[in-house]
Design an enzyme around this catalytic site. Sequence first.
Site, PDB file in Angstrom:
ATOM      1  N   VAL A 293      -1.782  11.804   6.680  1.00  0.00           N
ATOM      2  CA  VAL A 293      -1.373  12.147   7.924  1.00  0.00           C
ATOM      3  C   VAL A 293      -0.285  13.005   8.132  1.00  0.00           C
ATOM      4  CG1 VAL A 293      -2.843  10.171   8.765  1.00  0.00           C
ATOM      5  CG2 VAL A 293      -0.527   9.867   8.530  1.00  0.00           C
TER       6      VAL A 293
ATOM      7  N   HIS B 235      -6.267   0.248  -0.391  1.00  0.00           N
ATOM      8  CA  HIS B 235      -6.206   0.246   1.250  1.00  0.00           C
ATOM      9  C   HIS B 235      -7.725   0.662   1.587  1.00  0.00           C
ATOM     10  CE1 HIS B 235      -4.445   4.571   0.664  1.00  0.00           C
ATOM     11  NE2 HIS B 235      -4.996   4.244   0.067  1.00  0.00           N
TER      12      HIS B 235
ATOM     13  N   GLN C 133      -8.146  -5.135   5.391  1.00  0.00           N
ATOM     14  CA  GLN C 133      -7.789  -4.120   6.476  1.00  0.00           C
ATOM     15  C   GLN C 133      -9.037  -3.474   7.289  1.00  0.00           C
ATOM     16  OE1 GLN C 133      -5.973  -0.784   4.125  1.00  0.00           O
ATOM     17  NE2 GLN C 133      -4.076  -1.787   4.366  1.00  0.00           N
TER      18      GLN C 133
HETATM   19  N1  PHE Z   1      -3.893   3.157   4.649  1.00  0.00           N
HETATM   20  C1  PHE Z   1      -2.546   3.043   5.042  1.00  0.00           C
HETATM   21  C2  PHE Z   1      -1.857   1.587   4.511  1.00  0.00           C
HETATM   22  O1  PHE Z   1      -2.606   0.987   3.678  1.00  0.00           O
HETATM   23  C3  PHE Z   1      -2.474   2.815   6.461  1.00  0.00           C
HETATM   24  C4  PHE Z   1      -3.030   4.053   7.244  1.00  0.00           C
HETATM   25  C5  PHE Z   1      -4.212   4.311   7.600  1.00  0.00           C
HETATM   26  C6  PHE Z   1      -2.077   4.702   7.679  1.00  0.00           C
HETATM   27  C7  PHE Z   1      -4.637   5.489   8.194  1.00  0.00           C
HETATM   28  C8  PHE Z   1      -2.402   5.994   8.358  1.00  0.00           C
HETATM   29  C9  PHE Z   1      -3.785   6.361   8.741  1.00  0.00           C
HETATM   30  O2  PHE Z   1      -0.824   1.504   4.440  1.00  0.00           O
END
Ligand code: PHE
Length: 345
Positions: free
Chosen positions: A259, A176, A216
């Site tokens: 988070v 991500h 993303q």
């Molecule tokens: N990084 C998470 C994902 O790939 C998405 C996300 C980013 C969620 C930032 C909360 C805050 O699933």
Amino acid sequence: MTEELERFKAQALSELEAIAETGELEAWRIRHLGRKSPLTGILRGLATLPLEERRRLGAAANELKVFLEESLAQKRQALREAETARLLAAAALDVTLPGRPWPQGGLHITTQIQREVCDIFVAMGFQVAEGPEVEWDYYNFEALNIPKDHPARDMWATLWIDYERDGERPMLLRTHTSPVQIRVMEQTRPPVRVVVPGKVYRYEATDATHEWMFYQIEGLAVDANITMADLKGTLFQFARRLFGPERRVRFRCDYFPFVEPGVDMSIDCFVCGGKGCRLCSESGWIEILGAGMVHPNILRRVGYDPEVYSGFAFGMGLERIAMLRHGIDDIRLFYANDLRFLRQF
Ligand code: PHE
């Protein structure tokens, strides 16, 4: 002497007349206008003549020289035109046909969406940042509150890089864009407002909604007094700019280790207006991103005091956004390099 010039002239012209190819012109020039030509001889000898004769002969010789040079140029032009005409006739080339257009390139659909999404956040005061695609375990997981052996790692099927250090394999293809949150915060002090577009990788079988490589875009805002209301307001505005001014949004609890609280955001289905259809699986809502308030553990790790600073983060898949926008039903089309698909955008 003048009669001699007349003879030179007649001789040169008849020879020029006989020439049929441009290749022979140079030899003619050397013969009649070159350093050893009779004409040049006369011009050189002028100095030794009495003044009166020098004037007369000089003028006539120079005139002849210019005349021969012009004749040569005309002949060259005539031969060239004749040759072009011959070539065209031989190739049966129709020069009146319209030309073939050069194929024109365009931006890939993903690039277009990426720019559009970035522009919306840039207009709200965010900066654009980037990070590496080959990433350390530390940034992709550890620093994001996902320790080794934590079951949350199963949320991201990971492509590991074959690299060992102390018996561990700490390098991977990022799953991500969230690791760039850490990298940005390590480099700056609050206030932070960044969006991070980029490629991510998952160790997954592909199907209509899954690719092993996709894009993303991450968002991060950290400052004093940032609250969940800022998160909701920012993402609400974003959804309306991207999907239309009527859009409604829905936040529901979701879990991401970095988070707290964590949410996912949906928009009301723009096909059925919320009544339920195939696109929204009869639910009336379409999920488009994950988000939440930055976990205090993460702020602490990068040296931000969580008593002073707070923030929100979000992340979404760009192909999914493009698929919704354009009614594309298979993510595998994006990188299959079929121009019939790509040219539509
Ligand atoms: N990084 C998470 C994902 O790939 C998405 C996300 C980013 C969620 C930032 C909360 C805050 O699933």
